[in-house]
Design a protein around this motif. Sequence first.
Motif, short mmCIF file in Angstrom:
data_model
loop_
_atom_site.label_atom_id
_atom_site.label_comp_id
_atom_site.label_asym_id
_atom_site.label_seq_id
_atom_site.Cartn_x
_atom_site.Cartn_y
_atom_site.Cartn_z
N ASN A 94 22.07 -25.39 -47.85
CA ASN A 94 21.26 -23.89 -47.21
C ASN A 94 21.17 -23.21 -48.14
O ASN A 94 19.15 -22.80 -48.27
CB ASN A 94 21.89 -24.05 -45.90
CG ASN A 94 21.99 -24.64 -44.56
OD1 ASN A 94 22.19 -25.85 -45.20
ND2 ASN A 94 22.50 -24.38 -43.81
N THR A 95 22.28 -22.93 -48.47
CA THR A 95 20.96 -21.09 -49.67
C THR A 95 19.96 -21.60 -50.63
O THR A 95 19.07 -21.10 -50.33
CB THR A 95 22.27 -20.30 -50.06
OG1 THR A 95 23.04 -19.91 -49.48
CG2 THR A 95 21.54 -19.48 -50.96
N ALA A 98 16.88 -22.97 -49.13
CA ALA A 98 16.04 -21.87 -48.54
C ALA A 98 15.63 -21.16 -49.61
O ALA A 98 13.64 -20.25 -49.31
CB ALA A 98 17.18 -20.90 -47.43
N SER A 102 10.93 -21.35 -48.78
CA SER A 102 10.75 -19.44 -49.00
C SER A 102 9.77 -19.38 -50.24
O SER A 102 8.91 -19.16 -49.90
CB SER A 102 12.78 -18.65 -48.99
OG SER A 102 12.78 -19.97 -47.71
N GLN A 128 9.67 -17.95 -34.59
CA GLN A 128 10.46 -16.90 -34.33
C GLN A 128 10.96 -16.58 -33.06
O GLN A 128 12.20 -16.21 -33.28
CB GLN A 128 10.18 -16.31 -35.58
CG GLN A 128 10.19 -16.26 -36.60
CD GLN A 128 11.72 -16.94 -37.91
OE1 GLN A 128 11.90 -18.21 -37.45
NE2 GLN A 128 12.43 -15.69 -37.78
N THR A 132 17.02 -19.71 -30.16
CA THR A 132 17.82 -20.77 -30.23
C THR A 132 18.42 -22.15 -29.81
O THR A 132 18.56 -23.27 -30.19
CB THR A 132 18.90 -20.74 -31.32
OG1 THR A 132 18.70 -19.76 -32.44
CG2 THR A 132 19.10 -21.67 -31.84
N ASN A 176 12.42 -21.73 -45.11
CA ASN A 176 13.39 -20.28 -43.04
C ASN A 176 11.96 -19.38 -43.28
O ASN A 176 10.92 -18.81 -44.56
CB ASN A 176 13.92 -19.42 -44.67
CG ASN A 176 14.19 -18.28 -44.27
OD1 ASN A 176 14.27 -17.06 -43.62
ND2 ASN A 176 16.23 -17.92 -44.87
N GLY A 179 12.54 -15.33 -44.84
CA GLY A 179 12.09 -15.62 -46.05
C GLY A 179 10.68 -16.11 -46.26
O GLY A 179 10.00 -15.40 -47.66
N THR A 180 9.65 -16.83 -45.99
CA THR A 180 8.45 -17.16 -45.99
C THR A 180 7.90 -16.25 -46.04
O THR A 180 6.76 -16.04 -46.54
CB THR A 180 8.26 -17.81 -45.48
OG1 THR A 180 8.92 -19.21 -45.42
CG2 THR A 180 6.67 -18.64 -45.77
N ILE A 224 17.06 -13.47 -49.39
CA ILE A 224 17.20 -14.86 -48.23
C ILE A 224 18.45 -15.18 -49.00
O ILE A 224 18.95 -16.26 -48.09
CB ILE A 224 16.00 -15.37 -49.47
CG1 ILE A 224 14.79 -14.86 -48.50
CG2 ILE A 224 15.51 -17.05 -48.56
CD1 ILE A 224 13.52 -15.25 -49.46
N THR A 227 21.39 -13.24 -46.43
CA THR A 227 21.30 -13.51 -45.35
C THR A 227 21.61 -15.57 -44.91
O THR A 227 21.95 -15.76 -44.13
CB THR A 227 20.07 -13.77 -44.84
OG1 THR A 227 18.66 -14.15 -44.84
CG2 THR A 227 20.15 -11.70 -44.72
N THR A 228 21.09 -16.30 -45.83
CA THR A 228 21.03 -17.82 -45.66
C THR A 228 23.11 -17.81 -45.52
O THR A 228 22.98 -18.90 -44.76
CB THR A 228 20.28 -18.35 -46.21
OG1 THR A 228 18.50 -18.34 -45.76
CG2 THR A 228 20.51 -19.87 -46.39
#
Length: 307
Positions: A94-95, A98, A102, A128, A132, A176, A179-180, A224, A227-228
């Motif tokens: 995932n990191t 992302a 991103s 956002q 969720t 993300n 992040g984007t 990013i 946090t990811t």
Amino acid sequence: MPAELRAKIMNQFKPIHLLGHILLFGIGLVLLYPLIFMVLAGFFNKTEFMSTVLGVFPIPKEPTLDNFKMLIFGTTDSATAVYLRNSVIRAVYNTFGALLTSFLAGYVFARLKFKGKDQIFLIMLATQMIPTTLAIIPTYLEYARFPFAGGNHVFTGGSGILDTWWVYFIGGPAINIMGTFLVKQSLEKVPVEIDESAKIDGAGTFRLIFQILFPLQLPIMAYIAITTALAAWNDFITPFFYTHSDYLQTLPSAITRISSIGVSPGAVIDYPMIITLSLGITIPALIIFFFLQKYIVQGLANTGIKG
């Protein structure tokens, strides 16, 4: 001893300073107490834990390392080693996903010009605001009706990609949004003349993006990544709702699995093991945040965001 140094040392023993140190120590102890309790409880076996009246700092009469061996090596529960492996794979995958999506998405919105760019970006930001929990059922149906997977013909029947690694692979590297946004804000502060100079020197788009612009965004990329990784490591919803096979579970899922043993009549829930697993989830997150928190602050500062 120099007079200045002696005066500085003696200054620390003034009543007001001693009171401040004692106060800070007390606050720190209160904040760290749950972690201390979890470490001490990990040395219990489940029988002694259930039969002992726990004090503020519980000390077992017959301490054991079985719970910690189980967490690290999977010695007493081989499934735990699988959970740990899955958690690490998810966090790493995932990191990297992302970071890639991103940065590329941020570059597109910051540098490229096309019709509807601002509207698309606003729609992305608006997503956002969706909680969720509201996306759980639509996501479940999307995975269940995934075409040509799990017995599905087009959009009907079968199980789709539910309870497969594709749940993690497809859902993991999605764009993300935060992040984007951060990459876009940061790249807009980089002069466009840098791009033009690089192109004059013969740099192509790929080299411009990854050899010139990307190094300038390292603080943002670090934020990013941190946090990811933390979000993926602590994620409970994805494995719980979209998978059920044991080999697909992660550490947060292991807590639910062991807790469910108590459903059987007369069964003793292994609380020390549950607490130790919780410790395994907590400590890596604390270590990452403690040593890399400066990158979080620096990453947000570079975008001009104040908070």
